[in-house]
Design a protein around this motif. Structure first.
Motif, PDB file in Angstrom:
ATOM      1  N   LYS A  49      -4.412   2.282   4.376  1.00  0.00           N
ATOM      2  CA  LYS A  49      -3.171   2.751   4.992  1.00  0.00           C
ATOM      3  C   LYS A  49      -3.321   2.831   6.508  1.00  0.00           C
ATOM      4  O   LYS A  49      -2.403   2.475   7.269  1.00  0.00           O
ATOM      5  CB  LYS A  49      -2.808   4.121   4.415  1.00  0.00           C
ATOM      6  CG  LYS A  49      -1.550   4.744   5.020  1.00  0.00           C
ATOM      7  CD  LYS A  49      -0.297   3.985   4.641  1.00  0.00           C
ATOM      8  CE  LYS A  49       0.943   4.724   5.119  1.00  0.00           C
ATOM      9  NZ  LYS A  49       2.177   4.067   4.731  1.00  0.00           N
ATOM     10  N   SER A  90      -0.446  10.253   3.327  1.00  0.00           N
ATOM     11  CA  SER A  90      -0.109   8.902   3.768  1.00  0.00           C
ATOM     12  C   SER A  90       0.650   8.932   5.091  1.00  0.00           C
ATOM     13  O   SER A  90       0.370   8.142   6.003  1.00  0.00           O
ATOM     14  CB  SER A  90       0.726   8.198   2.698  1.00  0.00           C
ATOM     15  OG  SER A  90       1.220   6.963   3.162  1.00  0.00           O
ATOM     16  N   TRP A 140      -2.429   7.995  -5.293  1.00  0.00           N
ATOM     17  CA  TRP A 140      -3.678   8.332  -4.603  1.00  0.00           C
ATOM     18  C   TRP A 140      -4.342   9.546  -5.242  1.00  0.00           C
ATOM     19  O   TRP A 140      -5.532   9.548  -5.515  1.00  0.00           O
ATOM     20  CB  TRP A 140      -3.403   8.635  -3.131  1.00  0.00           C
ATOM     21  CG  TRP A 140      -3.083   7.442  -2.309  1.00  0.00           C
ATOM     22  CD1 TRP A 140      -2.763   6.180  -2.748  1.00  0.00           C
ATOM     23  CD2 TRP A 140      -3.025   7.390  -0.887  1.00  0.00           C
ATOM     24  NE1 TRP A 140      -2.507   5.353  -1.692  1.00  0.00           N
ATOM     25  CE2 TRP A 140      -2.663   6.059  -0.536  1.00  0.00           C
ATOM     26  CE3 TRP A 140      -3.240   8.314   0.121  1.00  0.00           C
ATOM     27  CZ2 TRP A 140      -2.519   5.660   0.780  1.00  0.00           C
ATOM     28  CZ3 TRP A 140      -3.097   7.914   1.426  1.00  0.00           C
ATOM     29  CH2 TRP A 140      -2.746   6.606   1.753  1.00  0.00           C
ATOM     30  N   THR A 144       1.405   5.057  -2.767  1.00  0.00           N
ATOM     31  CA  THR A 144       0.764   6.294  -2.301  1.00  0.00           C
ATOM     32  C   THR A 144       0.809   7.397  -3.352  1.00  0.00           C
ATOM     33  O   THR A 144      -0.065   8.274  -3.366  1.00  0.00           O
ATOM     34  CB  THR A 144       1.454   6.802  -1.027  1.00  0.00           C
ATOM     35  OG1 THR A 144       2.862   6.938  -1.274  1.00  0.00           O
ATOM     36  CG2 THR A 144       1.236   5.842   0.125  1.00  0.00           C
ATOM     37  N   ILE A 164       0.832  -1.208   0.000  1.00  0.00           N
ATOM     38  CA  ILE A 164       0.000   0.000   0.000  1.00  0.00           C
ATOM     39  C   ILE A 164       0.869   1.262   0.000  1.00  0.00           C
ATOM     40  O   ILE A 164       0.602   2.214  -0.731  1.00  0.00           O
ATOM     41  CB  ILE A 164      -0.946  -0.007   1.213  1.00  0.00           C
ATOM     42  CG1 ILE A 164      -1.966  -1.144   1.078  1.00  0.00           C
ATOM     43  CG2 ILE A 164      -1.669   1.332   1.360  1.00  0.00           C
ATOM     44  CD1 ILE A 164      -2.793  -1.384   2.317  1.00  0.00           C
ATOM     45  N   SER A 165       1.914   1.262   0.839  1.00  0.00           N
ATOM     46  CA  SER A 165       2.742   2.459   0.993  1.00  0.00           C
ATOM     47  C   SER A 165       3.485   2.830  -0.280  1.00  0.00           C
ATOM     48  O   SER A 165       3.677   4.016  -0.578  1.00  0.00           O
ATOM     49  CB  SER A 165       3.744   2.258   2.140  1.00  0.00           C
ATOM     50  OG  SER A 165       3.075   2.057   3.367  1.00  0.00           O
ATOM     51  N   SER A 191      -1.122   0.419   8.868  1.00  0.00           N
ATOM     52  CA  SER A 191      -0.155   1.040   9.777  1.00  0.00           C
ATOM     53  C   SER A 191      -0.402   0.602  11.213  1.00  0.00           C
ATOM     54  O   SER A 191       0.545   0.327  11.964  1.00  0.00           O
ATOM     55  CB  SER A 191      -0.238   2.570   9.675  1.00  0.00           C
ATOM     56  OG  SER A 191       0.041   3.010   8.372  1.00  0.00           O
ATOM     57  N   GLU A 246      -0.651   7.509   8.711  1.00  0.00           N
ATOM     58  CA  GLU A 246       0.165   6.579   9.497  1.00  0.00           C
ATOM     59  C   GLU A 246       0.336   7.096  10.923  1.00  0.00           C
ATOM     60  O   GLU A 246       0.240   6.327  11.889  1.00  0.00           O
ATOM     61  CB  GLU A 246       1.530   6.424   8.813  1.00  0.00           C
ATOM     62  CG  GLU A 246       2.367   5.290   9.359  1.00  0.00           C
ATOM     63  CD  GLU A 246       3.608   5.039   8.498  1.00  0.00           C
ATOM     64  OE1 GLU A 246       4.631   4.622   9.068  1.00  0.00           O
ATOM     65  OE2 GLU A 246       3.545   5.269   7.279  1.00  0.00           O
ATOM     66  N   ASN A 272      -7.903   3.864  -0.225  1.00  0.00           N
ATOM     67  CA  ASN A 272      -6.486   3.748   0.099  1.00  0.00           C
ATOM     68  C   ASN A 272      -6.160   4.342   1.464  1.00  0.00           C
ATOM     69  O   ASN A 272      -5.299   3.823   2.185  1.00  0.00           O
ATOM     70  CB  ASN A 272      -5.637   4.442  -0.976  1.00  0.00           C
ATOM     71  CG  ASN A 272      -5.603   3.657  -2.259  1.00  0.00           C
ATOM     72  OD1 ASN A 272      -5.650   2.438  -2.240  1.00  0.00           O
ATOM     73  ND2 ASN A 272      -5.528   4.343  -3.383  1.00  0.00           N
TER      74      ASN A 272
END
Length: 568
Positions: free
Chosen positions: A437, A381, A370, A367, A363-364, A441, A385, A433
């Motif tokens: 995230k 992002s 997005w 980013t 996912i990271s 996280s 987190e 997303n």
């Protein structure tokens, strides 16, 4: 007397420990800078095939003329069924013949320079059928993560936390120089590509040496009540490192210059070796009592508390007896596999780390897609987190470790597996997303804390190193999914994240709860915690086999279990 009991007498997490802890936290700003730098250095801007009309762009030709080179939906379905429509239209172009047309792969591209003046992807054309060049470098990076996690984990358990962190800073600086110098144009791509990949490999090794050892070192400076604080706050600095990188990337829009600047960032941290203390827990667990006494006396002095050498002598004598009684026990990696309880926990924990890294890095690393502006996406992002870590800090000491972890994991699984119906109501991917995230996280930081509280001091860094090594396989799969599976179907990675997360949640129910329990020093301490399915049993377990065959008595605290599977 346990170490935590003695530690309380000199002021657990007093001024001395806090100062040293925040210095350790400060060093943990480095790993995210190096990990996420790839997001900007190897960013993939919007691009399309270069056509003859691009050379005449100053004439403002109508769009219908340029569109004749772009494959239609029908043409893509007929000739390029194996890739998505978007991939087909930006990687192939139509070539008209007298009686028909052909779809040929592009060999020259036009990149959008709205956000980046230049990137590695643009310079080395890491797009379309050459996208594997990009993912290969990142896979090599995560292989370095694997090697670094295991190697530095074992070395820090054997030689200490402090010297391994010092070596890691030096390796990071040297690897950064390789990454900065290797891609220079005069060397040539055929030569610079492997050197750049090697530099990324060693950079990843050093990153794990700092991150993993720093996390363990920070948690060992405090007592049981500070464990959550120390585990979470160090992750806040991980976010601060991302924001530092974002500031540099916003200022420097060319990848070569950014790469060169990042190479010198670790230089001041090399001198931290002379400032950071060794872990007193590690010194005690390795019977270096004289060095531990000097350090503990200094801690008491800085905290303005009294260090009682007589009480310390008593503690040392008790610890020596414990060590003597366990002298035939293995340590390090072998210690983890000594008992069935520890083996089950280690294997289960490794799978949890595998899943969390698959999801978190999958996912990271995406980013930048997005929003249209990749810098805003990256900043959001990082803030998401941070919010996840804050929520975890609020609930973890109230609900324990296991329940919040399972809730975060199952919530992520639900979002990923229901992604298609969710898309109907929330057409913007960014909203989904952000939720992913947040949950990724939260579960990621909890499993980090959970593992630290489950493995004993004798093999904590080794155990976490093994978990981290296996976790990099998940990160590699996440990278592969982003670069390759999405070419066939946009939501393929989501399905992978969802299925693996469901199994992770189910297996996590086996773990013992570690809330308010002392940090285990030995394998015996872990065995006393047991597994969740052992809760409610008496310490003296009696198993009777009918028909008068035999009767077996077992003391659960001894770590020896029945030969059948009923104990698990």
């Amino acid at each position: 007397m346990q170490f935590d009991e003695f530690y309380e007498t000199i002021g657990v997490f007093g001024p001395y420990q806090k100062i040293k802890y925040f210095l350790i936290c400060f060093t943990n700003m480095l790993p995210p800078v190096m990990v996420y730098a790839w997001t900007f250095i190897a960013a993939t801007p919007s691009f399309h095939c270069h056509t003859p009309l691009d050379d005449l762009s100053a004439l403002n030709l109508p769009n219908r003329l340029s569109s004749q080179y772009i494959p239609t939906v029908e043409q893509c379905l007929q000739y390029q069924k194996g890739v998505s429509l978007k991939e087909c239209q930006r990687c192939f172009q139509v070539v008209q013949n007298r009686t028909s047309y052909d779809l040929i792969p592009c060999r020259k591209f036009v990149f959008d320079r709205t956000f980046y003046q230049s990137t590695l992807v643009e310079d080395w054309l890491m797009v379309c059928d050459r996208v594997s060049l990009r993912s290969t470098v990142q896979i090599v990076f995560f292989l370095g993560y694997m090697v670094g996690s295991l190697l530095f984990g074992i070395l820090s358990d054997k030689y200490g936390r402090r010297p391994i962190m010092g070596v890691s800073f030096l390796v990071m600086f040297l690897a950064g120089l390789i990454c900065a110098l290797a891609p220079e144009e005069f060397i040539g791509q055929n030569t610079s590509y492997p050197f750049f990949a090697i530099g990324r490999f060693f950079l990843a090794c050093a990153t794990r040496g700092i991150s993993l050892t720093g996390f363990v070192m920070g948690s060992e400076l405090g007592g049981p009540k500070q464990r959550l604080f120390s585990g979470i706050v160090i992750k806040y600095f991980f976010v601060f490192g991302q924001l530092l990188l974002l500031t540099l990337a916003l200022t420097i829009r060319t990848w070569r210059t950014l790469n060169a600047v990042l190479a010198v960032v670790p230089v001041p941290f090399i001198f931290f070796y002379f400032i950071l203390p060794e872990s007193p827990r590690w010194l005690i667990s390795n019977q270096r009592y004289d060095e531990a006494e000097v350090l503990l006396h200094r801690i008491a002095e800085k905290n303005r508390t009294h260090f009682d050498p007589i009480v310390y002598k008593q503690f040392v004598n008790e610890d020596k007896k414990r060590v003597s009684a366990a002298k035939n026990q293995n340590h390090g990696f072998k210690a983890i596999l000594r008992s069935k309880v520890m083996t089950i926990i280690a294997i289960n924990m490794s799978y949890q780390w595998f899943v969390q890294n698959l999801v978190f890095y999958g996912i990271s690393q995406n980013t930048g897609a997005w929003l249209k502006n990749p810098y805003i996406s990256f900043g959001i992002s990082a803030l998401v987190e941070f919010a996840a870590y804050f929520v975890v800090q609020l609930v973890l000491d109230r609900l324990g470790r296991k329940l919040p972890y399972c809730l975060f994991v199952i919530a992520l699984a639900l979002v990923t597996l229901l992604v298609l119906p969710i898309q109907i109501f929330l057409p913007k991917d960014s909203q989904v997303n952000i939720a992913l995230k947040f949950f990724a996280s939260g579960s990621y930081v909890i499993i980090y804390i959970y593992a630290n509280e489950t493995f004993p001091t004798q093999g904590r860094n080794t155990g976490m190193g093994v978990c981290s090594m296996i976790a990099r396989i998940g990160a590699i799969i996440g990278t592969y999914s982003n670069d390759h599976l999405t070419r066939a179907w946009q939501h393929s990675p989501m399905v992978v994240y969802g299925i693996t997360s469901v199994f992770a949640m189910l297996l996590a129910t086996i773990f013992p709860e570690t809330l308010d329990k002392p940090l285990p020093q030995s394998i015996g301490d872990v065995e006393q915690m047991g597994l969740a399915c052992s809760i409610g049993r008496t310490r003296k377990h009696r198993h009777r086999l009918t028909n008068g065959v035999k009767e077996v008595h077992e003391d659960i605290s001894s770590g020896k279990y029945l030969k059948d599977d009923t104990d698990f």
